[in-house]
Scaffold this motif. Structure first.
Motif, PDB file in Angstrom:
ATOM      1  N   PRO A 122       0.839  -1.196   0.000  1.00 56.98           N
ATOM      2  CA  PRO A 122       0.000   0.000   0.000  1.00 56.98           C
ATOM      3  C   PRO A 122       0.881   1.256   0.000  1.00 56.98           C
ATOM      4  O   PRO A 122       1.939   1.288   0.635  1.00 56.98           O
ATOM      5  N   VAL A 123       0.429   2.286  -0.701  1.00 55.51           N
ATOM      6  CA  VAL A 123       1.103   3.589  -0.696  1.00 55.51           C
ATOM      7  C   VAL A 123       0.046   4.629  -0.339  1.00 55.51           C
ATOM      8  O   VAL A 123      -0.717   5.071  -1.208  1.00 55.51           O
ATOM      9  N   MET A 124      -0.005   5.004   0.934  1.00 54.87           N
ATOM     10  CA  MET A 124      -1.062   5.863   1.437  1.00 54.87           C
ATOM     11  C   MET A 124      -0.613   7.321   1.531  1.00 54.87           C
ATOM     12  O   MET A 124       0.509   7.608   1.974  1.00 54.87           O
ATOM     13  N   VAL A 125      -1.487   8.222   1.103  1.00 54.82           N
ATOM     14  CA  VAL A 125      -1.308   9.654   1.334  1.00 54.82           C
ATOM     15  C   VAL A 125      -2.122  10.006   2.581  1.00 54.82           C
ATOM     16  O   VAL A 125      -3.337   9.819   2.603  1.00 54.82           O
ATOM     17  N   GLN A 126      -1.445  10.502   3.607  1.00 49.95           N
ATOM     18  CA  GLN A 126      -2.092  10.774   4.889  1.00 49.95           C
ATOM     19  C   GLN A 126      -2.203  12.279   5.144  1.00 49.95           C
ATOM     20  O   GLN A 126      -1.281  13.043   4.825  1.00 49.95           O
ATOM     21  N   TYR A 127      -3.354  12.669   5.715  1.00 48.96           N
ATOM     22  CA  TYR A 127      -3.589  14.065   6.094  1.00 48.96           C
ATOM     23  C   TYR A 127      -3.914  14.118   7.575  1.00 48.96           C
ATOM     24  O   TYR A 127      -4.843  13.439   8.041  1.00 48.96           O
ATOM     25  N   ASN A 128      -3.159  14.901   8.315  1.00 49.51           N
ATOM     26  CA  ASN A 128      -3.345  15.006   9.758  1.00 49.51           C
ATOM     27  C   ASN A 128      -4.406  16.063  10.083  1.00 49.51           C
ATOM     28  O   ASN A 128      -4.154  17.265   9.975  1.00 49.51           O
ATOM     29  N   ILE A 129      -5.593  15.596  10.472  1.00 49.71           N
ATOM     30  CA  ILE A 129      -6.639  16.501  10.932  1.00 49.71           C
ATOM     31  C   ILE A 129      -6.217  17.140  12.254  1.00 49.71           C
ATOM     32  O   ILE A 129      -6.390  18.334  12.475  1.00 49.71           O
TER      33      ILE A 129
END
Length: 235
Positions: A122-129
């Motif tokens: 998996p190659v995930m793009v993460q956004y920190n809320i």
């Protein structure tokens, strides 16, 4: 004058000392490695409901592997992972073969589990809320290592008013020549870190590619999995 000179020298010494202490912090790499593990709740979906999509049940499995978290902006990061992941499904099938000529009827019931072992990337793009809470989305690439089908079967044979019943169990390796090695899906998920190191994760991955090489019935079979687990980032 001598006191002023000594004062400037002392201030200069303190500034240089502070810069030396700050330098390792500013140059420290933000990239962090980690490990993760948990369980999978997977199933196989059929694009054509005529072929018994409702017969597919959830199968439990597990996943375990490593990851690297790479910050690319203040709130964004990219997280590639390398996981061993167990996919598949529980299946229940029923068939009836009637014969109107002599009243002969055969009923068959199958209940089995298909275990598929994948190496996934998996190659995930993460956004920190929040600093400790993130959401993610991205592609997942999989390679089928092998698998096994295991279950029970029962056959009822009715002829001339008499019914005979036979049953048995089976456990076989999947025929790899029928399966596609490569699997592709899209994942969405979220995670929460209780500390800078330890957190919990959740992700659903929907399969895009067909599971089988030659599907003559225009019926795509795809992997789907919900993953719940824990993650640990090294310092």
């Amino acid at each position: 004058m001598k006191k002023i000179f000594l004062g400037f020298a002392l201030v200069g010494s303190l500034v240089m000392n502070a810069q030396e202490k700050e330098q390792p912090v500013s140059s420290k790499s933000p990239v962090r490695f980690g490990v993760k593990a948990g369980f999978n709740a997977s199933t196989l979906s059929n694009s054509n409901r005529e072929y018994g999509d409702n017969n597919e049940k959830i199968k439990l499995g597990s996943h375990v592997g490593i990851f690297v978290n790479i910050p690319v902006a203040e709130k964004f990061s990219i997280q590639p992972e390398l996981l061993f992941s167990q996919m598949g499904s529980k299946t229940e099938e029923k068939y009836v073969y009637p014969s109107g000529l002599d009243g002969h009827m055969i009923r068959q019931e199958f209940s089995y589990t298909t275990n598929l072992n994948y190496l996934t990337l998996p190659v995930m793009v993460q956004y920190n809320i929040l600093p400790q809470l993130y959401v993610e989305a991205g592609p997942e690439f999989g390679y089928l290592l092998g698998g096994k089908s295991k279950g029970d079967q029962k056959t009822e044979n009715t002829f001339g008013g008499t019914t005979t019943v036979s049953s048995g169990s089976f456990s076989n390796k999947i025929p790899m020549e029928l399966y596609k090695r490569f699997n592709f899906g899209i994942g969405i998920g979220a995670g929460y870190y209780f500390t800078q190191n330890f957190g919990v994760t959740a992700r659903f991955t929907a399969g895009i590619t067909d599971l089988f090489k030659n599907n003559d019935y225009n019926n795509k079979v795809r992997n789907n999995a919900l993953q719940i687990g824990v993650a640990y980032k090294f310092k």
